[in-house]
Design an enzyme around this catalytic site. Structure first.
Site, PDB file in Angstrom:
ATOM      1  N   GLY A  25       0.678  -1.067   0.229  1.00 15.31           N
ATOM      2  CA  GLY A  25      -0.051  -0.078  -0.061  1.00 15.31           C
ATOM      3  C   GLY A  25       1.049   1.117   0.087  1.00 15.31           C
ATOM      4  O   GLY A  25       1.826   1.346  -0.690  1.00 15.31           O
ATOM      5  N   CYS A  26       0.474   2.219   0.835  1.00 17.51           N
ATOM      6  CA  CYS A  26       1.141   3.516   0.795  1.00 17.51           C
ATOM      7  C   CYS A  26       2.401   3.483   1.209  1.00 17.51           C
ATOM      8  O   CYS A  26       3.474   4.311   0.895  1.00 17.51           O
ATOM      9  CB  CYS A  26       0.448   4.483   1.720  1.00 17.51           C
ATOM     10  SG  CYS A  26      -1.435   4.914   1.292  1.00 17.51           S
ATOM     11  N   SER A  27       3.013   2.383   1.951  1.00 16.90           N
ATOM     12  CA  SER A  27       4.276   2.175   2.401  1.00 16.90           C
ATOM     13  C   SER A  27       5.395   1.923   1.327  1.00 16.90           C
ATOM     14  O   SER A  27       6.189   1.713   1.318  1.00 16.90           O
ATOM     15  CB  SER A  27       4.495   1.414   3.558  1.00 16.90           C
ATOM     16  OG  SER A  27       4.205   0.106   3.406  1.00 16.90           O
TER      17      SER A  27
END
Length: 355
Positions: free
Chosen positions: A137-139
Site C-alpha cells: 500500500g502507501c508504504s
C-alpha cells in the site's frame, strides 16, 4: 553507499477538481450517510485536484473486479512506461543499463507482473532482475527504495529502477456506501513514479544525488484492521481507520525518534521531511508531534494539493517536487517515511550531495 539519482513521474490525462468530486460524493452517498456533516472532509484535505485513468462517467455504474482489473492492466502499463521514460530521460541512462527493477503496486493484479509488460515497450536488458512487490500500500514507495538500496550495497557497480504504480480510482466501489469509502473518495487518485538508483561506483557520474544512508522497517502486531483491502466481487473494498493520524503520534513518532537518536540526530536536524502525505491530518500529525518547521513539509503539502493520495507512488512525487525545487543544498539531511497495511512503517535517512 546507494544513491537516488532522479525521479520521473506520470499522471493520467483526466484531471478532476476536488469540488467536482465533492459534488459527486454528495449525490452518491446521500441517504446512506449524514452527508452534509461529512462533506467538509473534502475541503479539509486541502486537495485542489486529482488525476484518474478513466473518465468521470466510468464511476457512475458499478463494475466487477474483472472489469476494473482489465483497466488496471491496460492503463497501468501505459502510465508506468511514461514514468520510466521520464526518469531515463532525466538521467540520460539507456534502458538496457538497468540491472534490477523493483515494481511496487497494490491496486490491481497481474501475472506476469506489470514490469514484464514493460519489456514490450522499452528496450530493457533481457537479463534484468525483476522483483514485483504487492500489498504494501502507501508504504510501498519508500519500501521499494530501501529494498533497492539493499541490493545496490551488494552490487555497487549496478543501477536499479524502482517503479511505484497505483490506480487508486479503480478501487472505488459504487455500491459501497460506507464512511471509509466516502473518506477514500476524498483522497485517492492515480499516478506512477519511477526512481533511478545507483551503487557507489556508479553514482559519481551525477553531480547531484541523495545518498541512502540508513533505513528502518517496523510492523506493529494486532493492527491488521487499520488499513488495507478486503477483496469482494466488485473489487478492492477499502479498509480505512479514522485512527491513522493518532497512530502517527502514538506509534510512528517514537519509532522515528528512536531511529534518529540512533544516529545522534533530532527532528530539528532534518532539513527536508519527505514523507508520504497520506492526508492533511497525517501531515499535521507529523508536523506537530515532531516539531517540524513548515518549510520542512513544503513538498508534502504541494504534492497532496496537486495530486491527492496516490498510495505508494505519492512519496516519489514528493521526492520529485523537492529535486525540482531550489531547496536542494549540499549536506542537507532528508528523512522519508510512509505508513502502510500491516500496520507498518518504512523509512530512510538520506543526505543531499552536490547542488
Amino acid at each position: 553507499m546507494p544513491y537516488i539519482i532522479d525521479v520521473g513521474t506520470a499522471v493520467p490525462d483526466n484531471k478532476v477538481g476536488q469540488d467536482d468530486v465533492r459534488q459527486f460524493a454528495a449525490r452518491i452517498f446521500r441517504g446512506a450517510l449524514q452527508v452534509d456533516r461529512l462533506l467538509p472532509v473534502f475541503r479539509n484535505t486541502r486537495i485542489s485536484e486529482r488525476h484518474f485513468c478513466v473518465d468521470d462517467d466510468w464511476f457512475e455504474t458499478e463494475k466487477t473486479f474483472s472489469e476494473k482489473n482489465s483497466v488496471y492492466l491496460e492503463q497501468g502499463v501505459k502510465l508506468a512506461e511514461r514514468a520510466v521514460r521520464d526518469v531515463l530521460m532525466r538521467t540520460d541512462i539507456p534502458a538496457e543499463r538497468i540491472g534490477h527493477i523493483f515494481f511496487i503496486s497494490s491496486t490491481g493484479i497481474s501475472t506476469p507482473s506489470l514490469d514484464a509488460h514493460l519489456f514490450n515497450r522499452i528496450s530493457l536488458n533481457p537479463s534484468v532482475m525483476r522483483t514485483p512487490i504487492w500489498g504494501l500500500g502507501c508504504s510501498g514507495g519508500v519500501a521499494g527504495i530501501v529494498r533497492a538500496a539493499d541490493w545496490l550495497r551488494a552490487y555497487p557497480d549496478r543501477l536499479a529502477l524502482v517503479v511505484a504504480l497505483e490506480l487508486c480510482g479503480l478501487t472505488f466501489i459504487r455500491g459501497d456506501l460506507s464512511k471509509s469509502n466516502f473518506v477514500a473518495s476524498s483522497l485517492f487518485a492515480d499516478g506512477c513514479g519511477a526512481v533511478v538508483m545507483a551503487g557507489d561506483s556508479q553514482a559519481s557520474r551525477w553531480a547531484r544525488r541523495i545518498s541512502v544512508e540508513s533505513a528502518s522497517s517496523v510492523t506493529w502486531p494486532d493492527t491488521l484492521d487499520i488499513m488495507g483491502w478486503k477483496i469482494v466481487e466488485t473489487g478492492l473494498k477499502v479498509i480505512f481507520s479514522r485512527s491513522i493520524p493518532a497512530v502517527v503520534t502514538k506509534a510512528a513518532r517514537p519509532v522515528i525518534l528512536d531511529f534518529l537518536h540512533s544516529h545522534g540526530l533530532y527532528p530539528s536536524d532534518i532539513a527536508h521531511f519527505l514523507a508520504h502525505p497520506g492526508g492533511q491530518k497525517v501531515i499535521e500529525a507529523y508536523r506537530d508531534s515532531l516539531g517540524l518547521e513548515e518549510h520542512a513539509i513544503q513538498s508534502m503539502q504541494q504534492v497532496l494539493s496537486k495530486f491527492g493520495n496516490m498510495s505508494s507512488a505519492t512519496v516519489l512525487f514528493v521526492l520529485t517536487h523537492f529535486l525540482d525545487s531550489n531547496r536542494f543544498r549540499q549536506d542537507d539531511l532528508i528523512f522519508s517515511t510512509a505508513l502502510g497495511p500491516g500496520f507498518c512503517s518504512e523509512a530512510f535517512l538520506g543526505r543531499c550531495e552536490g547542488n
